[in-house]
Design a protein around this motif. Sequence first.
Motif, PDB file in Angstrom:
ATOM      1  N   ASP A  78      -8.939 -63.515 136.735  1.00 30.91           N
ATOM      2  CA  ASP A  78      -8.070 -64.552 137.263  1.00 30.91           C
ATOM      3  C   ASP A  78      -8.046 -65.795 136.383  1.00 30.91           C
ATOM      4  N   TYR A  79      -9.085 -65.989 135.588  1.00 25.98           N
ATOM      5  CA  TYR A  79      -9.156 -67.169 134.732  1.00 25.98           C
ATOM      6  C   TYR A  79     -10.140 -66.906 133.610  1.00 25.98           C
ATOM      7  N   ILE A  80      -9.976 -67.630 132.514  1.00 20.65           N
ATOM      8  CA  ILE A  80     -10.876 -67.507 131.365  1.00 20.65           C
ATOM      9  C   ILE A  80     -11.424 -68.885 131.025  1.00 20.65           C
ATOM     10  N   LEU A  81     -12.742 -68.968 130.886  1.00 20.02           N
ATOM     11  CA  LEU A  81     -13.396 -70.168 130.382  1.00 20.02           C
ATOM     12  C   LEU A  81     -13.923 -69.891 128.990  1.00 20.02           C
ATOM     13  N   VAL A  82     -13.841 -70.874 128.132  1.00 19.45           N
ATOM     14  CA  VAL A  82     -14.265 -70.716 126.741  1.00 19.45           C
ATOM     15  C   VAL A  82     -15.217 -71.856 126.392  1.00 19.45           C
ATOM     16  N   TYR A  83     -16.318 -71.515 125.738  1.00 16.89           N
ATOM     17  CA  TYR A  83     -17.213 -72.555 125.236  1.00 16.89           C
ATOM     18  C   TYR A  83     -17.820 -72.074 123.920  1.00 16.89           C
ATOM     19  N   LYS A  84     -18.386 -73.008 123.188  1.00 14.85           N
ATOM     20  CA  LYS A  84     -19.038 -72.701 121.926  1.00 14.85           C
ATOM     21  C   LYS A  84     -20.541 -72.568 122.132  1.00 14.85           C
ATOM     22  N   LYS A  85     -21.098 -71.556 121.512  1.00 17.43           N
ATOM     23  CA  LYS A  85     -22.540 -71.348 121.641  1.00 17.43           C
ATOM     24  C   LYS A  85     -23.322 -72.501 121.035  1.00 17.43           C
ATOM     25  N   SER A  86     -22.754 -73.123 120.030  1.00 22.90           N
ATOM     26  CA  SER A  86     -23.449 -74.221 119.363  1.00 22.90           C
ATOM     27  C   SER A  86     -23.378 -75.527 120.134  1.00 22.90           C
ATOM     28  N   SER A  87     -22.670 -75.538 121.261  1.00 22.04           N
ATOM     29  CA  SER A  87     -22.551 -76.761 122.051  1.00 22.04           C
ATOM     30  C   SER A  87     -23.901 -77.140 122.652  1.00 22.04           C
ATOM     31  N   PRO A  88     -24.262 -78.427 122.645  1.00 18.94           N
ATOM     32  CA  PRO A  88     -25.563 -78.850 123.189  1.00 18.94           C
ATOM     33  C   PRO A  88     -25.586 -78.948 124.708  1.00 18.94           C
ATOM     34  N   LEU A  89     -24.457 -78.709 125.377  1.00 17.69           N
ATOM     35  CA  LEU A  89     -24.389 -78.885 126.833  1.00 17.69           C
ATOM     36  C   LEU A  89     -24.817 -77.629 127.577  1.00 17.69           C
ATOM     37  N   VAL A  90     -25.958 -77.069 127.191  1.00 16.93           N
ATOM     38  CA  VAL A  90     -26.410 -75.811 127.787  1.00 16.93           C
ATOM     39  C   VAL A  90     -26.806 -76.019 129.239  1.00 16.93           C
ATOM     40  N   GLU A  91     -27.542 -77.077 129.513  1.00 12.05           N
ATOM     41  CA  GLU A  91     -28.032 -77.311 130.867  1.00 12.05           C
ATOM     42  C   GLU A  91     -26.878 -77.557 131.839  1.00 12.05           C
ATOM     43  N   LYS A  92     -25.904 -78.345 131.420  1.00 10.17           N
ATOM     44  CA  LYS A  92     -24.740 -78.595 132.274  1.00 10.17           C
ATOM     45  C   LYS A  92     -23.937 -77.320 132.496  1.00 10.17           C
ATOM     46  N   ARG A  93     -23.868 -76.487 131.443  1.00  9.24           N
ATOM     47  CA  ARG A  93     -23.125 -75.240 131.562  1.00  9.24           C
ATOM     48  C   ARG A  93     -23.790 -74.296 132.559  1.00  9.24           C
ATOM     49  N   VAL A  94     -25.089 -74.235 132.533  1.00  4.75           N
ATOM     50  CA  VAL A  94     -25.823 -73.378 133.474  1.00  4.75           C
ATOM     51  C   VAL A  94     -25.619 -73.869 134.902  1.00  4.75           C
ATOM     52  N   THR A  95     -25.671 -75.190 135.084  1.00  3.07           N
ATOM     53  CA  THR A  95     -25.456 -75.760 136.418  1.00  3.07           C
ATOM     54  C   THR A  95     -24.046 -75.465 136.906  1.00  3.07           C
ATOM     55  N   PHE A  96     -23.083 -75.577 136.021  1.00  3.37           N
ATOM     56  CA  PHE A  96     -21.701 -75.327 136.396  1.00  3.37           C
ATOM     57  C   PHE A  96     -21.497 -73.867 136.796  1.00  3.37           C
ATOM     58  N   LYS A  97     -22.064 -72.930 136.055  1.00  2.00           N
ATOM     59  CA  LYS A  97     -21.935 -71.516 136.411  1.00  2.00           C
ATOM     60  C   LYS A  97     -22.606 -71.229 137.754  1.00  2.00           C
ATOM     61  N   ARG A  98     -23.747 -71.833 137.974  1.00  2.00           N
ATOM     62  CA  ARG A  98     -24.441 -71.613 139.252  1.00  2.00           C
ATOM     63  C   ARG A  98     -23.610 -72.131 140.412  1.00  2.00           C
ATOM     64  N   ASN A  99     -22.982 -73.292 140.223  1.00  2.00           N
ATOM     65  CA  ASN A  99     -22.149 -73.845 141.286  1.00  2.00           C
ATOM     66  C   ASN A  99     -20.884 -73.018 141.498  1.00  2.00           C
ATOM     67  N   LEU A 100     -20.356 -72.420 140.421  1.00  2.00           N
ATOM     68  CA  LEU A 100     -19.193 -71.547 140.588  1.00  2.00           C
ATOM     69  C   LEU A 100     -19.541 -70.313 141.398  1.00  2.00           C
ATOM     70  N   ARG A 101     -20.696 -69.728 141.108  1.00  2.45           N
ATOM     71  CA  ARG A 101     -21.128 -68.562 141.889  1.00  2.45           C
ATOM     72  C   ARG A 101     -21.386 -68.948 143.343  1.00  2.45           C
ATOM     73  N   ALA A 102     -21.876 -70.160 143.562  1.00  5.80           N
ATOM     74  CA  ALA A 102     -22.097 -70.607 144.933  1.00  5.80           C
ATOM     75  C   ALA A 102     -20.783 -70.767 145.693  1.00  5.80           C
ATOM     76  N   GLU A 103     -19.708 -71.030 144.974  1.00  5.30           N
ATOM     77  CA  GLU A 103     -18.386 -71.129 145.604  1.00  5.30           C
ATOM     78  C   GLU A 103     -17.776 -69.765 145.882  1.00  5.30           C
ATOM     79  N   GLY A 104     -18.408 -68.690 145.415  1.00 10.77           N
ATOM     80  CA  GLY A 104     -17.926 -67.345 145.693  1.00 10.77           C
ATOM     81  C   GLY A 104     -17.223 -66.666 144.549  1.00 10.77           C
TER      82      GLY A 104
END
Length: 892
Positions: A78-104
């Motif tokens: 339904d949607y595609i998210l794109v990020y760079k592996k070299s991005s330093p925002l790893v912790e925020k990215r993990v939190t965002f994925k966890r919150n997305l899964r919590a939304e279903g």
Amino acid sequence: MHTSISEILKEKTLKSSRRSLPCLAQNQIHPQSLSHFLSMPCTPDDKLQTPVGLGVCKGTNLGQPSGLMFRDGKKRIDYILVYKKSSPLVEKRVTFKRNLRAEGLMLEKVPSLTNTDIMFVKIHAPWDTLCKYAEQMNIRMPFRKKMYFTDWKSKVMGRQIKSWLPRNPMKLDKEALPDLEETDCYTAPFSRARMHHFTINNKQTFFSNSTRSRIVHHVLQRTKYEDGKSKMGTELRYLYTLHSGKSRHPIETHGAQNHRHLLYERWARWGMWYKYQPLDLIRRYFGEKIGLYFAWLGWYTGMLIPAALVGLFVFLYGLLTMDTSQVSKEICEANTTIMCPMCEQNCKPWKLSDSCVYAKVTHLFDNGGTVFFAIFMAIWATVFLEFWKRRRAELTYDWDLIDWEEEEENLRPQFEAKYSRVERVNHISGKPEPFQPFTDKLSRLMVSVSGIFFMISLVLTAVFAVVVFRLIAMEKFASIDWEFVKKNWQFATSGTGVCINFMIIMSLNVVYEKVAYLLTNLEHPRTESEWENSFALKMFLFQFVNLNSSTFYIAFFLGRFAGRPGKYNKLFNRWRLEECHPSGCLIDLCLQMGVIMVLKQIWNNFMELGYPLLQNWWSRRKMRTESKERTGGGQNVENKVQLPQWDKDWNLQPMNAHGLVDEYLEMVLQFGFITIFVAAFPLAPLLALLNNIIEIRLDAYKFVTQWRRPMPARATDIGIWHGILEGIGVLAVITNAFVIAITSDYIPRFVYAFRYGPCVDKGYRQDECLRGYMNSSLSVFDMGERWNVSEEQSRYCRYRDYRASPWSSVPYDFTLQFWHVLAARLAFIIVFEHLVFGIKSFIAYLIPDMPKSLCDRMRREKYLMQEMMYEAELEHLQKERKNGRRYDYEWP
């Protein structure tokens, strides 16, 4: 008398309308070719679990990505998210994925095949999540077949009349869009508590692709990527929806493979230039907002046809009467009329007959049809806008947007970050939110307004520079040794001035876009819609002033302050101000409009298609080069055919950050060109029509093949642009009145014919009554002393003005004819404006914004919906009671 639904169903029904396209997803059967491409389920077991058009057959390697599915081959992307592996925002990215899964939402990560640093995250919304947010977003879904009622005799007669009429070649065949036949479903806001009311044949296809993408985008916007802080996840990465597959195979041999393929074959191809647009398919694939843009563009293009034909007839009338025009004949035959020199140095007196060609070309655009065409275009603009309101009402009904209200928008992240320390309770939601103090808002608005005025002053400075260039070029061309240029120095001056002006316009447009973006961000608008409206208004003001300032100068200032021979006004006491040709200044205005309009349309079309094509070509070339380097020059494993759909779409160009602002801006500026100064250039609607026929296919090709698929968004109108169009329509009446009265020679000819000509008190006959007009409009100047002329025949020269002769009692004073012409011009402006504004207001009053038949249909449908919902709830309760369940309440 109360009538039940069971009795209503016995009545005769009319053909259903094209409303509620979500009903297509479950009740309509895809064409054989389309379903073949989309892989219908191969086994009975798969049929219950796999959606039509999204399944996989046995033997398929589910480990290989199909491009539109998860690895299991069942969950659609339904949607595609794109990020760079070299991005330093790893912790925020993990939190965002966890919150997305919590939304279903369900996530699946996959690396890019073309760039090792790119990671894709596929998102799928399960059934429960879709239902939850569809209810929150108040999305309307189908629940019962639609019925209309009419007299069966009129229905049969209508069919017979249609069968006698020839087939409209502009309409698309029903076979061309086999899966977009008219639907017959009522819709209502989705509710999980009343899910039994809705027609759910297949859970996987109940929500259309655009609806699913819109729901996921809604979740992404409202999901935090920092615990305890309201930060949208969309600020962390790129995101986009996927195209539905390939679009280039011939439909005759491969069939309709997907909706993108249908759009390319039946809309984006150049061979379909004369066909109506498949608006329902555009709306279903790209969303209502883009669908409304193409509907408005198509409506505007269609309405240009009568304007172009009338303008062409006015031009042909000038062409046919060019040689018989009394004014042109007098100029061409004036071999003994000596005109005063056009410059102070190296210029000699010249014969009026030398400008014969110039006078004939002027008659093409300044003739008896000019006033009629100006009135016609003012009325046309009103009719266009009023009938667009009716067309918009029909579309909003067909697309289920009548009762839709835009949900309260989230705050922009920039606004939230800036004013997070100051909060105030929102009166709608009742929750505290960041608040911008009035003093801060006012100060930022003042800075923004100051920036706007500074940029407008920069435009005026550029116009002044062009004026100085024209003055210098005028002297150079008039005194040059080349006889051809010297004879046509006015064309040479106007042509070079217009070309330099166009280059300045296009250069400043790049600066204006950046300045408008900076000023809009400086204001810190609260929501995205406020940001878009503010940015659109600045862009329109900048480009409108930039594009039309030089045109206003030529129309209303050129030749007005030049002075007279012996007492010319000079700029900086050095350059003599430019004069108009003896036949008028309208040809300069016409040349200015024609050159800028043609060059701008060519440049815009190149930038819209050529620039994305070059960018995509460069991306593919870069991808192939990097692939060969990784494989040591071997076979390119990341071949375009082998790439999954998310990789292909990632290599396309994203839709510009301003959305549809640039698309609307181009057309609105064109609308200004064909209305504001149309009295000077009757061919403008024809050029606009030809350009828009190309524009529609260019935009279609760009959206389908060159851009990533934008997020489907809803809208009920074209937004702020409608108000801008109405403002242009009012300005057009005023400017055309002044152009006819001041710029053209229509009023001086009219005054001469009825007051000074040979036909006074004898009845008006155009050719005879204008005899002697040129001699009457030229004054006499004695140049004997200045040039030491001794011969009597060359002692006097003529110039364009209404002044007394040098041998009169008051030499070079304004004559009575000058005041008569001035009074007639002022009277014409007042009469023309009041007449046209009165006609415009009367037409706007006569044309209702919504057709009466549509109002009756909506009221009837609302009644039937209430009845059907009531009876459906009663049936449900009766079934539940039969099963032994008891309720202490009744459905209201």
